[in-house]
Design a protein around this motif. Structure first.
Motif, PDB file in Angstrom:
ATOM      1  N   ASP A  87       0.776  -1.278   0.016  1.00 23.01           N
ATOM      2  CA  ASP A  87       0.039  -0.275   0.008  1.00 23.01           C
ATOM      3  C   ASP A  87       0.778   1.437  -0.013  1.00 23.01           C
ATOM      4  OD1 ASP A  87      -2.300  -1.510  -0.023  1.00 23.01           O
ATOM      5  OD2 ASP A  87      -2.538  -1.521   2.270  1.00 23.01           O
ATOM      6  N   ARG A  88       2.234   1.183   0.103  1.00 16.81           N
ATOM      7  CA  ARG A  88       2.920   2.342   0.176  1.00 16.81           C
ATOM      8  C   ARG A  88       3.464   2.710  -1.179  1.00 16.81           C
ATOM      9  NH1 ARG A  88       9.100   2.860   2.774  1.00 16.81           N
ATOM     10  NH2 ARG A  88       9.278   4.965   2.561  1.00 16.81           N
ATOM     11  N   GLU A  89       3.372   3.743  -1.836  1.00 13.96           N
ATOM     12  CA  GLU A  89       3.560   4.444  -3.017  1.00 13.96           C
ATOM     13  C   GLU A  89       5.173   4.975  -2.878  1.00 13.96           C
ATOM     14  OE1 GLU A  89       2.030   6.360  -7.082  1.00 13.96           O
ATOM     15  OE2 GLU A  89       1.204   7.025  -5.216  1.00 13.96           O
ATOM     16  N   ILE A  90       6.051   4.475  -3.837  1.00 14.31           N
ATOM     17  CA  ILE A  90       7.418   5.090  -3.375  1.00 14.31           C
ATOM     18  C   ILE A  90       7.699   6.330  -4.408  1.00 14.31           C
ATOM     19  CG2 ILE A  90       9.898   4.597  -3.498  1.00 14.31           C
ATOM     20  CD1 ILE A  90       8.264   3.146  -0.985  1.00 14.31           C
ATOM     21  N   LEU A  91       7.156   6.121  -5.686  1.00 14.92           N
ATOM     22  CA  LEU A  91       7.603   7.100  -6.831  1.00 14.92           C
ATOM     23  C   LEU A  91       6.084   7.031  -7.377  1.00 14.92           C
ATOM     24  CD1 LEU A  91      10.862   5.819  -8.396  1.00 14.92           C
ATOM     25  CD2 LEU A  91      10.747   7.722  -6.806  1.00 14.92           C
ATOM     26  N   HIS A  92       6.025   8.485  -7.717  1.00 15.46           N
ATOM     27  CA  HIS A  92       4.679   8.587  -8.308  1.00 15.46           C
ATOM     28  C   HIS A  92       4.767   9.209  -9.961  1.00 15.46           C
ATOM     29  CE1 HIS A  92       0.497   9.550  -8.797  1.00 15.46           C
ATOM     30  NE2 HIS A  92       0.742  10.890  -8.973  1.00 15.46           N
TER      31      HIS A  92
ATOM     32  N   PHE B 176      19.202  15.957 -11.499  1.00 19.13           N
ATOM     33  CA  PHE B 176      17.602  15.944 -11.191  1.00 19.13           C
ATOM     34  C   PHE B 176      17.440  15.284  -9.517  1.00 19.13           C
ATOM     35  CE2 PHE B 176      17.455  15.131 -15.775  1.00 19.13           C
ATOM     36  CZ  PHE B 176      15.933  15.672 -15.891  1.00 19.13           C
ATOM     37  N   ALA B 177      16.507  15.643  -9.252  1.00 23.60           N
ATOM     38  CA  ALA B 177      16.078  15.272  -7.579  1.00 23.60           C
ATOM     39  C   ALA B 177      14.992  14.437  -7.587  1.00 23.60           C
ATOM     40  CB  ALA B 177      16.229  16.192  -6.851  1.00 23.60           C
ATOM     41  N   VAL B 178      14.874  13.541  -6.539  1.00 19.14           N
ATOM     42  CA  VAL B 178      13.903  12.798  -6.060  1.00 19.14           C
ATOM     43  C   VAL B 178      13.394  13.356  -4.917  1.00 19.14           C
ATOM     44  CG1 VAL B 178      12.865  10.598  -5.454  1.00 19.14           C
ATOM     45  CG2 VAL B 178      14.757  10.450  -7.334  1.00 19.14           C
ATOM     46  N   LEU B 179      12.220  14.128  -4.969  1.00 15.58           N
ATOM     47  CA  LEU B 179      11.731  14.761  -4.160  1.00 15.58           C
ATOM     48  C   LEU B 179      10.576  14.542  -3.466  1.00 15.58           C
ATOM     49  CD1 LEU B 179      12.643  18.462  -5.382  1.00 15.58           C
ATOM     50  CD2 LEU B 179      13.948  17.299  -3.484  1.00 15.58           C
ATOM     51  N   PRO B 180      10.290  13.965  -2.091  1.00 10.01           N
ATOM     52  CA  PRO B 180       8.682  13.766  -1.822  1.00 10.01           C
ATOM     53  C   PRO B 180       8.018  15.009  -1.898  1.00 10.01           C
ATOM     54  CG  PRO B 180      10.155  13.857   0.199  1.00 10.01           C
ATOM     55  CD  PRO B 180      11.060  14.285  -1.178  1.00 10.01           C
ATOM     56  N   GLY B 181       6.801  14.644  -2.099  1.00 11.52           N
ATOM     57  CA  GLY B 181       5.680  15.714  -2.253  1.00 11.52           C
ATOM     58  C   GLY B 181       4.756  15.968  -0.823  1.00 11.52           C
ATOM     59  N   SER B 182       3.857  16.468  -1.083  1.00 16.46           N
ATOM     60  CA  SER B 182       3.176  16.704   0.381  1.00 16.46           C
ATOM     61  C   SER B 182       2.718  15.360   1.092  1.00 16.46           C
ATOM     62  CB  SER B 182       1.944  17.725   0.170  1.00 16.46           C
ATOM     63  OG  SER B 182       1.258  17.396  -0.803  1.00 16.46           O
ATOM     64  N   ASP B 183       2.263  14.414   0.191  1.00 20.45           N
ATOM     65  CA  ASP B 183       1.928  13.371   0.449  1.00 20.45           C
ATOM     66  C   ASP B 183       3.322  12.276   0.694  1.00 20.45           C
ATOM     67  OD1 ASP B 183       3.095  12.732  -2.154  1.00 20.45           O
ATOM     68  OD2 ASP B 183       1.421  11.798  -2.996  1.00 20.45           O
ATOM     69  N   GLY B 184       4.076  12.598   0.775  1.00 19.25           N
ATOM     70  CA  GLY B 184       5.300  12.031   1.005  1.00 19.25           C
ATOM     71  C   GLY B 184       5.973  10.936  -0.083  1.00 19.25           C
ATOM     72  N   VAL B 185       5.381  10.869  -1.178  1.00 23.59           N
ATOM     73  CA  VAL B 185       5.569   9.950  -2.304  1.00 23.59           C
ATOM     74  C   VAL B 185       6.690  10.879  -3.280  1.00 23.59           C
ATOM     75  CG1 VAL B 185       4.851   8.667  -4.159  1.00 23.59           C
ATOM     76  CG2 VAL B 185       3.682   8.893  -2.104  1.00 23.59           C
ATOM     77  N   GLY B 186       7.595  10.147  -3.771  1.00 22.74           N
ATOM     78  CA  GLY B 186       8.873  10.717  -4.528  1.00 22.74           C
ATOM     79  C   GLY B 186       8.382  11.175  -5.507  1.00 22.74           C
ATOM     80  N   ARG B 187       8.939  12.358  -6.106  1.00 23.62           N
ATOM     81  CA  ARG B 187       8.580  12.563  -7.588  1.00 23.62           C
ATOM     82  C   ARG B 187       9.827  13.168  -8.263  1.00 23.62           C
ATOM     83  NH1 ARG B 187       3.971  13.259  -4.829  1.00 23.62           N
ATOM     84  NH2 ARG B 187       2.066  12.963  -5.958  1.00 23.62           N
ATOM     85  N   LEU B 188      10.039  13.096  -9.399  1.00 26.49           N
ATOM     86  CA  LEU B 188      11.288  13.489 -10.032  1.00 26.49           C
ATOM     87  C   LEU B 188      11.408  14.923 -10.539  1.00 26.49           C
ATOM     88  CD1 LEU B 188      14.151  12.140 -10.954  1.00 26.49           C
ATOM     89  CD2 LEU B 188      13.162  12.026 -13.052  1.00 26.49           C
ATOM     90  N   ARG B 189      12.223  15.624 -10.288  1.00 23.65           N
ATOM     91  CA  ARG B 189      12.286  17.324 -10.822  1.00 23.65           C
ATOM     92  C   ARG B 189      13.738  17.521 -11.206  1.00 23.65           C
ATOM     93  NH1 ARG B 189       9.449  22.251  -8.190  1.00 23.65           N
ATOM     94  NH2 ARG B 189      10.457  23.772  -9.363  1.00 23.65           N
ATOM     95  N   HIS B 190      13.712  18.163 -12.214  1.00 22.51           N
ATOM     96  CA  HIS B 190      14.859  18.688 -12.922  1.00 22.51           C
ATOM     97  C   HIS B 190      15.176  19.843 -11.989  1.00 22.51           C
ATOM     98  CE1 HIS B 190      16.887  20.910 -16.434  1.00 22.51           C
ATOM     99  NE2 HIS B 190      17.757  19.703 -16.073  1.00 22.51           N
ATOM    100  N   LEU B 191      16.647  20.136 -12.321  1.00 21.64           N
ATOM    101  CA  LEU B 191      17.246  21.228 -11.308  1.00 21.64           C
ATOM    102  C   LEU B 191      17.915  22.103 -12.193  1.00 21.64           C
ATOM    103  CD1 LEU B 191      18.317  19.184  -8.415  1.00 21.64           C
ATOM    104  CD2 LEU B 191      16.516  20.605  -8.329  1.00 21.64           C
ATOM    105  N   PRO B 192      17.629  23.162 -12.715  1.00 21.90           N
ATOM    106  CA  PRO B 192      18.187  23.840 -13.489  1.00 21.90           C
ATOM    107  C   PRO B 192      19.286  24.805 -12.995  1.00 21.90           C
ATOM    108  CG  PRO B 192      16.035  24.288 -14.227  1.00 21.90           C
ATOM    109  CD  PRO B 192      16.065  23.382 -13.212  1.00 21.90           C
ATOM    110  N   GLY B 193      19.092  24.894 -11.712  1.00 26.68           N
ATOM    111  CA  GLY B 193      20.034  25.425 -10.767  1.00 26.68           C
ATOM    112  C   GLY B 193      21.086  24.625 -10.076  1.00 26.68           C
ATOM    113  N   GLY B 194      20.863  23.416 -10.089  1.00 29.31           N
ATOM    114  CA  GLY B 194      21.910  22.386  -9.657  1.00 29.31           C
ATOM    115  C   GLY B 194      21.704  22.143  -8.205  1.00 29.31           C
ATOM    116  N   VAL B 195      22.994  21.952  -7.673  1.00 28.07           N
ATOM    117  CA  VAL B 195      22.826  21.664  -6.318  1.00 28.07           C
ATOM    118  C   VAL B 195      22.212  22.570  -5.344  1.00 28.07           C
ATOM    119  CG1 VAL B 195      24.224  20.854  -4.342  1.00 28.07           C
ATOM    120  CG2 VAL B 195      24.711  19.766  -6.501  1.00 28.07           C
TER     121      VAL B 195
END
Length: 621
Positions: free
Chosen positions: A298-303, A477-496
């Protein structure tokens, strides 16, 4: 500057070799010293002797009366049967440690995800390491000695530690001595560098970037380093001069000769040529993740991940431990099927993974290095040169004698280098590197980066080593948890830097984090964070995208254009002053100091404008 600690004529001898001989060093108030050198040359030995944990075979160590020293060793020496909170605050009354700003900062920065009533016996290795670091930093010391403090810290945790050490003492007070392979961290916290090599300790002024520049000048004048190593250091220096670390103040010595060394050094990589080679080996299609989600029960890791990986792409992946990075890598290498969505692969894709477990070597651990290499290809093309496996081994720091060593007797760093070599000889066209910097010294990291510069495939790197990410990858890119705690992939134009801003926005202010941590560690069974073994960084969540329109958008666009013009003007002035510094009379210290101050002021203005430029870019989408 008051003298705190000194050593005279140190000698350390083991049955097979002498590690230190005739070493004399001193540490004073205000010193911030980074220690570098090859693995096995005596860095940790030097630190233990200075800290009084090991007796030298010759010489002596003197410490000013009343000076206190705390050390983080690489060993695990936490007392058993104690809770995390008791280990960190040392039995101090709650009203005392809870009112201490330094203790709150340490708790929030390092162990916010570990309940305070947890027994240290039940912690993972990474958690124990962070608790030991927190226990050290929660106390007051005149001298802090740290041996590989960034191990088990993620990028956010490393950034927090650098900030903590920079603000821990007032200017001109306290002293820091640190050994680490994290070159970004060295540049952030060090004002001076000691290189341990050939039984001696050689001092350099400045952090890692300045050290590389001075080391090149030393090698050029002495002509003691073989041409292979000089070419490698030229490349490393060119990167430092062109990249972010070049913003640091230049050391006070003649740099004309060193600048001449890199005048004709080409770019680190030829992206057009590498992309053409990658396309010829891979075709146009590599790996596409299309609307992919992954759940365990029942636990979603990536969405809803959508990522189209291109030929020759060099990508760094960021995220706290537990965010879903490993799951993402498994989707890419095919070892995990998505719960929903699909993964599309090119017909010619061959994926290889340099992992943390060294599993590829377990089946041949009793064989000699030369025998294992003999089963692979007889040649390898690096750039425009054809190299034998033996030459590659030498390039990665192996000696001729080590070719007959059984693999099980190699050090951890040697095994990782051998694993990388075996992977490259198999000629994959997609390479995944999961924490490749473990057990590596700075010279070996530079050698691996140089080898990867000419590798034409698609490269995906997961690492908490910021320097490595910015050095070998072209986007992040970063794997960032959303408000629901599930990971989403986001591009980082500004890097680290952009990733760290997301993490800071999610975590809130330091004071808020400190209050939350105080509440969590004093409550029985407080909730854990996103990871049981992650670094000290805060859980990063992507803030909602801000979109503007109408007059507000036009105003933002005008400001963005204005900032770009101002940044270009400031950069031109900074470059002009750097030329003036290079030509300045080295005996005129006051004049050079004034030029340095002007450069520093302009760089601060530029950095502030760049931060605002990124904010506006995010606002405009």
């Amino acid at each position: 500057m008051a003298h705190l600690l000194g050593a005279e004529q140190l000698r350390v001898e083991y049955p097979t070799r002498v590690v230190l001989d005739g070493v004399t060093v001193g540490i004073g108030d205000g010193d911030r010293i980074g220690v570098v050198g090859r693995n096995g040359d005596g860095k940790s030995t030097l630190l233990r002797i200075l800290a009084g944990k090991q007796e030298p075979d010759g010489g002596r160590v003197t410490r000013r009366r009343g000076v206190t020293l705390g050390m983080l060793d690489q060993g695990d020496d936490l007392a058993t049967g104690r809770t995390v909170l008791d280990t960190v605050v040392g039995g101090r009354p709650e009203h005392e440690w809870a009112g201490d700003r330094n203790v709150r900062d340490v708790l929030a920065g390092l162990i916010a995800d570990i309940p305070g009533d947890t027994l240290v016996d039940d912690l993972s290795g990474g958690q124990r390491r962070r608790v030991a670091l927190a226990a050290l930093l929660s106390q007051e010391w005149d001298i802090v000695v740290l041996d590989e403090p960034t191990n088990h810290l993620d990028i956010g945790g490393v950034a927090w530690l650098a900030g903590h050490l920079k603000r821990r003492w007032a200017t001109g007070q306290g002293a820091l001595l640190v050994v680490t392979h994290d070159r970004w961290f060295l540049d952030e916290v060090s004002l001076d560098t000691w290189e341990v090599h050939d039984r001696i300790v050689e001092p350099f002024e400045g952090g890692y970037a300045a050290y590389v520049l001075q080391r090149m000048e030393r090698d050029r004048q002495a002509a003691t380093m073989e041409s292979k190593r000089q070419n490698l250091m030229k490349k490393e220096l060119a990167w430092l001069r062109r990249g972010a670390p070049a913003r640091t103040a230049k050391p006070k010595f003649r740099i004309e000769a060193a600048n001449a060394l890199i005048a004709d050094v080409p770019e680190l990589r030829n992206p057009i040529e590498l992309a053409q080679m990658a396309t010829s080996r891979l075709g146009k299609d590599v790996i596409d993740l299309l609307d992919v989600s992954v759940a365990y029960g029942d636990r979603e890791i990536l969405h809803d991940i959508e990522w189209r990986i291109a030929p020759g792409e060099r990508t760094g992946v960021l995220g706290v431990n537990g965010a879903g990075k490993s799951t993402l890598l498994k989707l890419i290498d095919g070892s995990l099927a998505p719960t929903t969505g699909r993964v599309k692969r090119g017909k010619t894709v061959v994926v290889a993974t340099l992992d943390q477990q060294l599993g590829d070597l377990s089946a041949v651990e009793h064989e000699r290095v030369s025998a294992v290499i003999a089963t692979k290809r007889t040649s390898y093309v690096a750039g425009d040169k054809e190299l034998t496996p033996g030459q590659l081994l030498e390039r990665l720091g192996f000696t001729s004698a080590q070719l007959s060593t059984p693999i099980k007797d190699l050090s951890g760093g040697q095994k990782r280098r051998l694993q990388l070599l075996l992977i490259l000889l198999d000629e994959p066209n997609v390479l995944i590197m999961d924490e490749p910097t473990n057990d590596m010294d700075t010279d070996m990291l530079a050698a691996i980066e140089d080898l990867l510069d000419s590798w034409p495939g698609t490269l995906i790197v997961v690492s908490h080593d910021r320097y490595l990410l910015e050095r070998v990858t072209d986007q992040q890119f970063a794997v960032l948890p959303g408000s629901d705690g599930v990971g989403r992939l986001r591009h980082l134009p500004g890097g680290v830097d952009e990733y760290l801003r997301f993490a800071a926005a999610s975590a809130g202010s330091v004071s808020d984090a400190g209050r939350a941590t105080v509440a969590s560690v004093t409550s029985a069974g407080g909730a854990s964070g996103a990871s049981s073994s992650g670094g000290g960084g805060s859980t990063a969540a992507a803030p909602p995208a801000l979109k503007v329109g109408g007059a507000e958008r036009r105003t933002a666009e005008k400001e963005l254009a204005s900032i770009e013009r101002r940044i270009a003007k400031l950069q031109g002035e900074i470059d002009r002053l750097h030329v003036a510094l290079a030509e300045h009379d080295t005996s005129d210290y006051s004049g050079a100091g004034a030029l340095h101050e002007r450069v520093r002021g302009l760089e601060e203005q530029r950095d502030a404008l760049e931060t605002r430029w990124l904010e506006l870019g995010e606002l405009l989408g």
